[in-house]
Design a protein around this motif. Structure first.
Motif, mmCIF file in Angstrom:
data_model
loop_
_atom_site.group_PDB
_atom_site.id
_atom_site.type_symbol
_atom_site.label_atom_id
_atom_site.label_comp_id
_atom_site.label_asym_id
_atom_site.label_seq_id
_atom_site.Cartn_x
_atom_site.Cartn_y
_atom_site.Cartn_z
ATOM 1 N N LEU A 47 0.813 -1.214 0.000
ATOM 2 C CA LEU A 47 0.000 0.000 0.000
ATOM 3 C C LEU A 47 0.850 1.268 0.000
ATOM 4 O O LEU A 47 0.454 2.289 -0.564
ATOM 5 N N SER A 48 2.011 1.206 0.656
ATOM 6 C CA SER A 48 2.825 2.415 0.795
ATOM 7 C C SER A 48 3.741 2.660 -0.405
ATOM 8 O O SER A 48 4.131 3.799 -0.658
ATOM 9 N N THR A 49 4.069 1.616 -1.149
ATOM 10 C CA THR A 49 5.001 1.783 -2.273
ATOM 11 C C THR A 49 4.488 2.754 -3.335
ATOM 12 O O THR A 49 5.232 3.657 -3.755
ATOM 13 N N PRO A 50 3.238 2.638 -3.806
ATOM 14 C CA PRO A 50 2.759 3.611 -4.799
ATOM 15 C C PRO A 50 2.766 5.038 -4.261
ATOM 16 O O PRO A 50 3.084 5.982 -4.989
ATOM 17 N N MET A 51 2.424 5.202 -2.976
ATOM 18 C CA MET A 51 2.400 6.530 -2.385
ATOM 19 C C MET A 51 3.810 7.107 -2.280
ATOM 20 O O MET A 51 4.050 8.290 -2.539
ATOM 21 N N ALA A 52 4.766 6.241 -1.916
ATOM 22 C CA ALA A 52 6.153 6.697 -1.815
ATOM 23 C C ALA A 52 6.696 7.088 -3.184
ATOM 24 O O ALA A 52 7.502 8.009 -3.311
ATOM 25 N N ALA A 53 6.243 6.384 -4.219
ATOM 26 C CA ALA A 53 6.721 6.681 -5.571
ATOM 27 C C ALA A 53 6.275 8.061 -6.036
ATOM 28 O O ALA A 53 6.941 8.695 -6.863
ATOM 29 N N MET A 54 5.149 8.535 -5.500
ATOM 30 C CA MET A 54 4.662 9.859 -5.879
ATOM 31 C C MET A 54 5.463 10.972 -5.221
ATOM 32 O O MET A 54 5.347 12.138 -5.601
ATOM 33 N N GLY A 55 6.259 10.632 -4.207
ATOM 34 C CA GLY A 55 7.030 11.652 -3.510
ATOM 35 C C GLY A 55 6.140 12.477 -2.605
ATOM 36 O O GLY A 55 5.089 12.033 -2.147
ATOM 37 N N GLY A 56 6.533 13.694 -2.345
ATOM 38 C CA GLY A 56 5.763 14.578 -1.483
ATOM 39 C C GLY A 56 5.857 16.003 -1.974
ATOM 40 O O GLY A 56 6.585 16.321 -2.910
ATOM 41 N N MET A 57 5.094 16.862 -1.326
ATOM 42 C CA MET A 57 5.103 18.280 -1.665
ATOM 43 C C MET A 57 6.193 18.980 -0.866
ATOM 44 O O MET A 57 6.179 18.948 0.371
ATOM 45 N N THR A 58 7.136 19.599 -1.559
ATOM 46 C CA THR A 58 8.205 20.328 -0.882
ATOM 47 C C THR A 58 7.626 21.542 -0.169
ATOM 48 O O THR A 58 6.881 22.327 -0.756
#
Length: 294
Positions: free
Chosen positions: A45-56
């Motif tokens: 579940l977390s891998t796709p979310m991690a691939a999107m990165g985050g908002m700086t």
């Protein structure tokens, strides 16, 4: 785990009948398989979310996409996605400390056989994780507006690394309080709860144990939230800390965890006060991308 069962004043012991080796292996093997399945589900579940990165964000950190709705995603589906992630993650983290209590309950049902015996164990576990689900929903409901405020106000965003360090410091101080010691003692003695014989009693026991477990873990849960719920290093470290303080009947592990948290919190506060160009430590490199909402 060393037993904390103590005899009552009249000499009557709470100790349940001993379980056979085969039964013990089957029970804890099942718990280990469930725990592994939850960690694998968490990774999936977390891998796709991690691939999107985050908002700086201003302040040198990134906000996880977990706190944002994706294009076309409704609030209902966003909440469901968060709760799914939260529950499988917490199941993986908390099953190691829940299993000994469920084992004690399982042993007390020596007069029962088959499904009725397993059912009470399943219901108790269901009540326990129902409390964690309620806590997760509360975190989601509080985190969304806080994340929104952080995205709207650059000044607040710049304070996030400093506030994260302060929260970790407070979590470390909590490890030395009498309240924490009492909560740990209650968790250690959870196997001394009254024997359950009905579905309602099993559900209530799960709810009670889940509530006290949440109180006991509150400071470490905060560390998980501010240092990175999607960060595997943080997840595994917090899990190890919870298991260590629960499986030990001594205060030294809890105090040792407190010392480590105080050091980490102080480090984060100092790093937050330095110019961005000075953030060169490996610790900062890991935590600067935390999915932090406070």
């Amino acid at each position: 785990m060393t037993s904390t069962l103590q005899p009552e004043p009249g000499g009557v012991s709470h100790a349940p009948p001993a379980g056979g080796l085969a039964e013990r292996i089957a029970f804890f093997g099942t718990m280990a398989a469930l725990c592994l399945a939850c960690w694998l589900a968490t990774a999936a579940l977390s891998t796709p979310m991690a691939a999107m990165g985050g908002m700086t964000m201003p302040g040198g950190w990134s906000m996880s996409m977990m706190w944002m709705r994706m294009p076309g995603q409704t609030w209902t589906s966003a909440t469901a996605a968060f709760m799914q992630m939260w529950l499988v993650m917490m199941a993986g983290m908390m099953l190691p400390v829940l299993a000994p209590m469920l084992w004690q309950q399982h042993r007390r049902q020596a007069g029962r056989r088959g499904w009725p015996r397993a059912w009470l164990t399943v219901v108790t576990g269901g009540g326990y994780f129902a409390v964690w689900a309620a806590v997760g929903l509360g975190i989601w409901m509080a985190g969304l507006p806080l994340a929104g405020l952080t995205m709207q106000h650059a000044g607040l965003a710049r304070l996030v690394p400093f506030l994260s360090g302060v929260i970790v410091l407070l979590a470390g101080l909590a490890q030395f309080t009498r309240r924490k010691a009492r909560l740990l003692a209650r968790c250690h003695a959870a196997s001394c709860h009254a024997q359950v014989t009905t579905t309602a009693a099993a559900w209530r026991q799960g709810l009670v144990h889940g509530w006290h477990c949440n109180l006991c873990c509150a400071n470490l849960t905060l560390v998980l939230l501010v240092c990175g719920m999607m960060n595997w290093g943080v997840m595994l470290t917090v899990t190890a800390a919870i298991v260590l303080e629960r499986w030990s009947t001594h205060t030294a592990p809890a105090r040792g965890i407190g010392v480590l948290l105080l050091g980490a919190g102080l480090w984060l506060v100092v790093q937050a006060a330095l110019p961005a160009s000075a953030h060169s430590s490996s610790m900062w490199s890991v935590l600067r991308t935390k999915d932090c909402t406070a």
